[in-house]
Scaffold this active site. Sequence first.
Site, PDB file in Angstrom:
ATOM      1  N   ASP A  76      -2.768   4.003  14.037  1.00  0.00           N
ATOM      2  CA  ASP A  76      -3.431   3.612  15.286  1.00  0.00           C
ATOM      3  C   ASP A  76      -2.850   4.459  16.418  1.00  0.00           C
ATOM      4  OD1 ASP A  76      -1.008   2.459  15.969  1.00  0.00           O
ATOM      5  OD2 ASP A  76      -1.770   0.399  16.082  1.00  0.00           O
ATOM      6  N   HIS A 102       7.243  -2.798 -15.729  1.00  0.00           N
ATOM      7  CA  HIS A 102       6.667  -2.770 -14.381  1.00  0.00           C
ATOM      8  C   HIS A 102       5.151  -2.585 -14.431  1.00  0.00           C
ATOM      9  CE1 HIS A 102      10.736  -2.762 -12.987  1.00  0.00           C
ATOM     10  NE2 HIS A 102      10.996  -1.646 -13.635  1.00  0.00           N
ATOM     11  N   HIS A 123       8.748   0.764  -9.078  1.00  0.00           N
ATOM     12  CA  HIS A 123       8.483  -0.536  -9.705  1.00  0.00           C
ATOM     13  C   HIS A 123       7.083  -1.078  -9.429  1.00  0.00           C
ATOM     14  CE1 HIS A 123      12.941  -1.893 -10.445  1.00  0.00           C
ATOM     15  NE2 HIS A 123      12.667  -0.686 -10.939  1.00  0.00           N
TER      16      HIS A 123
HETATM   17  C1  RB5 Z   1      -0.647  -2.222  18.700  1.00  0.00           C
HETATM   18  O1  RB5 Z   1      -0.178  -2.589  19.937  1.00  0.00           O
HETATM   19  C2  RB5 Z   1       0.146  -2.943  17.623  1.00  0.00           C
HETATM   20  O2  RB5 Z   1      -0.232  -4.272  17.549  1.00  0.00           O
HETATM   21  C3  RB5 Z   1      -0.056  -2.257  16.291  1.00  0.00           C
HETATM   22  O3  RB5 Z   1       0.339  -0.923  16.388  1.00  0.00           O
HETATM   23  C4  RB5 Z   1       0.709  -2.801  15.093  1.00  0.00           C
HETATM   24  O4  RB5 Z   1       2.043  -2.998  15.406  1.00  0.00           O
HETATM   25  C5  RB5 Z   1       0.131  -3.963  14.427  1.00  0.00           C
HETATM   26  O5  RB5 Z   1       0.593  -4.414  13.367  1.00  0.00           O
END
Ligand code: RB5
Length: 147
Positions: A12, A137, A102
């Site tokens: 992200d 495993h 594993h």
């Molecule tokens: C974004 O602010 C944040 O929530 C995201 O990068 C992440 O940590 C979510 O799991």
Amino acid sequence: MTANKRIVLSSDHAALQTRQAIAEHIAALGWEVVDIGPTTTESTHYPIHGKAAAERVASGDCGLGIILCGTGQGIMMAANKVQGIRCGACCDTFSARMIRQHNDANMLALGVRVTGEGLALDIVDAFLNAEFEGGRHATRVDMIEAS
Ligand code: RB5
């Protein structure tokens, strides 16, 4: 080492810089990097990017995937919703090695607000250099896949 040396990267907005550092690092190691973005730090939604990367791995287009968000947790949860994906969120090298050895993990999730860039690169190396041990495993991984 997976036979398919194509590896998908995504994140992200929180993790753009570290994702680019990982891309350069693993390309230098001979991996074919498929970086599916995003390309800016504009706020976005980690489930979109976790799913998109996971689908590249589940389809066989890429042998492995590395995904990043603030904690590594949200994007890992999104990836694991895709059938055939086994993704672990790691903030240490031992766990990164063990999820390959594993659990036959095919994706690694990292949290850039937890793990600095230098350690993140070491975690990536631990993940990529480990191999699934099979045997007992494999029985357990098969149980995950059957559930
Ligand atoms: C974004 O602010 C944040 O929530 C995201 O990068 C992440 O940590 C979510 O799991």
